[in-house]
Design a protein around this motif. Structure first.
Motif, PDB file in Angstrom:
ATOM      1  N   LEU A  84       0.931  -1.092  -0.032  1.00 58.96           N
ATOM      2  CA  LEU A  84      -0.212   0.412   0.262  1.00 58.96           C
ATOM      3  C   LEU A  84       0.927   0.660   0.098  1.00 58.96           C
ATOM      4  CD1 LEU A  84      -2.936   1.500   0.039  1.00 58.96           C
ATOM      5  CD2 LEU A  84      -2.717   0.971   2.614  1.00 58.96           C
ATOM      6  N   LEU A  85       0.797   2.088  -1.708  1.00 56.57           N
ATOM      7  CA  LEU A  85       1.364   3.714  -0.805  1.00 56.57           C
ATOM      8  C   LEU A  85       0.267   4.542  -0.705  1.00 56.57           C
ATOM      9  CD1 LEU A  85       2.739   3.231  -4.842  1.00 56.57           C
ATOM     10  CD2 LEU A  85       4.177   2.797  -2.792  1.00 56.57           C
ATOM     11  N   LEU A  86       0.967   4.613   0.525  1.00 55.11           N
ATOM     12  CA  LEU A  86      -0.205   5.574   1.862  1.00 55.11           C
ATOM     13  C   LEU A  86       0.048   6.946   1.837  1.00 55.11           C
ATOM     14  CD1 LEU A  86      -2.777   5.341   3.586  1.00 55.11           C
ATOM     15  CD2 LEU A  86      -1.381   4.543   4.500  1.00 55.11           C
ATOM     16  N   ASP A  87      -0.744   8.327   0.781  1.00 54.96           N
ATOM     17  CA  ASP A  87      -0.450   9.398   1.216  1.00 54.96           C
ATOM     18  C   ASP A  87      -1.228   9.321   2.839  1.00 54.96           C
ATOM     19  OD1 ASP A  87      -0.165  12.352   1.653  1.00 54.96           O
ATOM     20  OD2 ASP A  87      -1.261  12.623  -0.524  1.00 54.96           O
ATOM     21  N   LEU A  88       0.005   9.999   3.748  1.00 56.45           N
ATOM     22  CA  LEU A  88      -1.058  10.064   5.075  1.00 56.45           C
ATOM     23  C   LEU A  88      -1.890  11.375   5.245  1.00 56.45           C
ATOM     24  CD1 LEU A  88       2.452  10.100   7.016  1.00 56.45           C
ATOM     25  CD2 LEU A  88       0.609   8.575   6.638  1.00 56.45           C
ATOM     26  N   MET A  89      -1.661  12.867   4.419  1.00 55.58           N
ATOM     27  CA  MET A  89      -2.415  13.485   4.623  1.00 55.58           C
ATOM     28  C   MET A  89      -4.135  13.597   3.480  1.00 55.58           C
ATOM     29  SD  MET A  89      -1.353  15.917   6.892  1.00 55.58           S
ATOM     30  CE  MET A  89      -2.055  17.657   6.529  1.00 55.58           C
ATOM     31  N   ASP A 105      -6.865  11.106   8.839  1.00 61.08           N
ATOM     32  CA  ASP A 105      -5.148  10.171   8.944  1.00 61.08           C
ATOM     33  C   ASP A 105      -4.552   9.538   8.708  1.00 61.08           C
ATOM     34  OD1 ASP A 105      -2.536  10.737  10.004  1.00 61.08           O
ATOM     35  OD2 ASP A 105      -2.841  12.026  11.582  1.00 61.08           O
ATOM     36  N   GLY A 106      -4.362   8.960   7.332  1.00 63.02           N
ATOM     37  CA  GLY A 106      -2.957   8.162   7.178  1.00 63.02           C
ATOM     38  C   GLY A 106      -2.804   7.823   8.177  1.00 63.02           C
ATOM     39  N   ILE A 157      -5.373   4.546   9.099  1.00 65.86           N
ATOM     40  CA  ILE A 157      -5.429   3.974   8.120  1.00 65.86           C
ATOM     41  C   ILE A 157      -4.585   2.843   8.932  1.00 65.86           C
ATOM     42  CG2 ILE A 157      -5.014   3.068   5.882  1.00 65.86           C
ATOM     43  CD1 ILE A 157      -6.192   5.060   5.366  1.00 65.86           C
ATOM     44  N   LEU A 158      -2.925   3.403   8.852  1.00 67.87           N
ATOM     45  CA  LEU A 158      -1.849   2.167   9.613  1.00 67.87           C
ATOM     46  C   LEU A 158      -2.287   1.551  10.566  1.00 67.87           C
ATOM     47  CD1 LEU A 158       1.028   1.143   8.653  1.00 67.87           C
ATOM     48  CD2 LEU A 158       1.828   3.600   9.710  1.00 67.87           C
ATOM     49  N   GLN A 159      -3.020   1.768  11.162  1.00 69.24           N
ATOM     50  CA  GLN A 159      -3.113   1.596  12.869  1.00 69.24           C
ATOM     51  C   GLN A 159      -4.140   0.560  12.447  1.00 69.24           C
ATOM     52  OE1 GLN A 159      -5.461   3.852  15.286  1.00 69.24           O
ATOM     53  NE2 GLN A 159      -5.930   2.563  16.554  1.00 69.24           N
ATOM     54  N   GLN A 160      -4.855   0.514  11.523  1.00 65.89           N
ATOM     55  CA  GLN A 160      -6.077  -0.899  11.556  1.00 65.89           C
ATOM     56  C   GLN A 160      -5.351  -1.942  10.870  1.00 65.89           C
ATOM     57  OE1 GLN A 160      -9.796  -0.101  10.190  1.00 65.89           O
ATOM     58  NE2 GLN A 160     -10.211   2.273  10.673  1.00 65.89           N
ATOM     59  N   ILE A 161      -4.350  -1.446   9.638  1.00 66.05           N
ATOM     60  CA  ILE A 161      -3.812  -2.828   9.782  1.00 66.05           C
ATOM     61  C   ILE A 161      -3.161  -3.199  10.591  1.00 66.05           C
ATOM     62  CG2 ILE A 161      -2.113  -2.592   7.448  1.00 66.05           C
ATOM     63  CD1 ILE A 161      -2.912  -0.330   5.973  1.00 66.05           C
ATOM     64  N   ALA A 183       5.847   6.497  11.755  1.00 63.95           N
ATOM     65  CA  ALA A 183       4.769   5.959  11.190  1.00 63.95           C
ATOM     66  C   ALA A 183       5.398   4.665  11.339  1.00 63.95           C
ATOM     67  CB  ALA A 183       4.574   6.478   9.661  1.00 63.95           C
ATOM     68  N   MET A 184       7.275   4.137  10.403  1.00 58.88           N
ATOM     69  CA  MET A 184       8.004   3.326  10.401  1.00 58.88           C
ATOM     70  C   MET A 184       7.565   2.451  11.556  1.00 58.88           C
ATOM     71  SD  MET A 184      10.951   4.751   8.005  1.00 58.88           S
ATOM     72  CE  MET A 184      11.652   2.874   7.820  1.00 58.88           C
ATOM     73  N   ARG A 185       7.777   3.225  13.273  1.00 58.45           N
ATOM     74  CA  ARG A 185       8.026   2.195  14.370  1.00 58.45           C
ATOM     75  C   ARG A 185       6.562   1.525  14.386  1.00 58.45           C
ATOM     76  NH1 ARG A 185       9.553   7.965  17.914  1.00 58.45           N
ATOM     77  NH2 ARG A 185      11.283   7.589  17.198  1.00 58.45           N
ATOM     78  N   PHE A 186       5.157   1.723  13.998  1.00 63.51           N
ATOM     79  CA  PHE A 186       4.069   1.188  14.260  1.00 63.51           C
ATOM     80  C   PHE A 186       3.952   0.492  12.817  1.00 63.51           C
ATOM     81  CE2 PHE A 186      -0.329   2.048  14.651  1.00 63.51           C
ATOM     82  CZ  PHE A 186      -0.898   1.228  15.868  1.00 63.51           C
ATOM     83  N   GLY A 187       4.790   0.369  12.326  1.00 61.11           N
ATOM     84  CA  GLY A 187       4.594  -0.860  11.415  1.00 61.11           C
ATOM     85  C   GLY A 187       4.976  -0.462   9.449  1.00 61.11           C
TER      86      GLY A 187
END
Length: 457
Positions: free
Chosen positions: A51-56, A61-62, A65-69, A93-97
């Motif tokens: 997933l190429l995910l734009d945070l804004m 907030d992207g 989405i990262l949290q749910q993944i 975000a990288m710390r979170f996966g």
């Protein structure tokens, strides 16, 4: 046919078109969505490889989405796309996966290299996962597939058919008798007896008789001949639990028995010989017992041939959930209940608790929960104290040290919030996702607040 699937989440139509042009010749299946809601809808139907995910995004907030993944354990690699100057957020975000990040603006080469590296790392992880597909979730009476337990299973399997003595160490409740039983069941002696003695539970004046047996009249109360564990275990396995509790005088007799395979029943002058596999266990530090003169050094080295150290439950990753589910199913059947599992908050509580009593304590908790409650899903409120109230866990350090800023009056709400977050993170030794779980907020919320505080300094 097996092209990797890539999902691009970018709300800017012009940027999305440019990124798609960059990747036009890549051997991938590329799809594009322009909002967080559409991304979550896509993830609900299928998982992309990347997933190429734009945070804004315009609707969320992207990071959410990262949290749910992360929380749902979706098998999806995420590359964060962030605006120039937001590198700190990308690192969080990288710390979170997240696997990697791209800082705008970036060119085609940077996008292609980042995507290629992410796909390569994904393939390597899949190869590693495939190599561990035979890792066991159950092994005889053990439940657990953590790396720590896989090591234990392999030692048991390697040592089972040897006659070498096994010395099991571990905290109370970690399953030392289960381990001894697994060694016996995995060995060529599995059809012979498995005899277990708890050296801490038998009075020392009776212990010799329990191991070696006695003749009628050997002591007061010996009204008939009695076979001891040594004779009963002939051709099988003798397990001596809490062996460090054994009296020193008896330790010397046990040493001779282990060396020769021969013993004399209490009150007898005749020597008997048996073929016994010895397994011993203790929840103490055996070397410390030797240093303190409570355990014979020669006996220690005779017994400590193949050591097995059982990890405490707090060091077994998500084994606590596997064991809890297994126990819930078993105890529910025994008690006539219909529980199907644990809700999310109950799962978080089971993960976060330290389990000083290990698996034995977990079993007691599950039985208490099943007996005193009814329903399909176990909630945190159904768990017995202290698990049904995490607040005392967060407050334990408040009594041991002074707060950074003593409260002399009613503080502003933002200060109270900051105290609570900082104390939770300290309590969790800097583990922000765990602190967020205890506070029942998303990790991205904590990352944002920490970053805002840093910017204020």
């Amino acid at each position: 046919m097996n092209k990797p699937r890539v999902l691009l989440t970018e709300d800017s139509a012009s940027l999305a078109a440019m990124y798609q042009a960059y990747l036009r010749d890549e051997l991938i299946e590329l799809e594009h969505v322009d909002s967080g809601a559409k991304t979550l809808d896509y993830l609900g139907r299928q998982w992309p490889d990347v997933l190429l995910l734009d945070l804004m995004l315009p609707d969320m907030d992207g990071m959410d989405i990262l949290q749910q993944i992360y929380e749902q354990g979706l098998n999806c690699s995420v590359v964060i796309i962030t605006a120039h100057g937001s590198v700190d957020k990308a690192v969080d975000a990288m710390r979170f996966g997240a696997s990697d990040f791209l800082s705008k603006p970036f060119d085609a080469k940077r996008l292609k290299v980042t995507l290629a590296n992410t796909l390569k790392m994904r393939r390597l992880n899949q190869l590693v996962h495939g190599a561990h597909e035979n890792d066991r979730e159950n092994y005889f009476d053990f439940v657990g597939n953590s790396l720590a337990m896989q090591r234990v299973y392999r030692v048991i399997e390697s040592a089972a058919n040897s006659k070498a003595t096994i010395f099991i160490t571990g905290e109370s409740g970690t399953g030392k008798e289960l381990c001894a039983s697994a060694v016996h069941q995995a060995s060529g002696r599995k059809d012979a007896p498995f005899i277990a003695l708890n050296c801490a539970a038998i009075p020392k004046e009776l212990m010799e008789s329990e191991i070696f047996g006695h003749l009628k009249g050997a002591f007061t109360g010996a009204v008939s001949d009695r076979k001891g564990a040594a004779r009963l275990a002939d051709s099988g396995t003798l397990f001596l639990d809490e062996v460090c509790e054994m009296d020193l005088e008896l330790q010397s007799k046990l040493l001779r028995f282990i060396q020769t395979g021969s013993f004399q029943p209490v009150g007898s002058s005749q020597t008997e010989k048996v073929d016994v596999r010895f397994i011993c266990a203790t929840n103490r530090d055996p070397l410390e017992e030797v240093r303190q003169g409570r355990f014979r050094e020669d006996l220690y080295y005779r017994l400590h041939v193949i050591p097995i150290s059982l990890p405490p439950l707090r060091e077994r990753d998500d084994d606590v959930l596997l064991i809890a589910e297994y126990l819930l199913s078993r105890v529910s059947k025994e008690e006539g209940r219909h529980f199907r599992g644990f809700d999310k908050k109950a799962q978080q509580t089971l993960r976060n608790y330290e389990w000083p009593g290990n698996v034995r304590q977990l079993e007691n908790v599950i039985r208490n929960t099943v007996v005193l409650n009814e329903g399909e899903w176990v909630s945190r409120a159904m768990l017995p104290p202290p698990l049904n109230d995490l607040q005392p866990m967060l407050n334990t350090f408040k009594h041991s040290e002074q707060p950074a800023e003593p409260i002399t009056a009613i503080e502003p709400l933002w200060k109270q919030e900051r105290h609570a977050i900082e104390q939770a993170i300290e309590f969790c030794n800097g583990n922000i996702p765990k602190a967020a779980s205890l506070l029942e907020v998303s990790p991205s919320t904590l990352y944002r607040k920490l970053q805002s505080w840093e910017n204020q300094v």
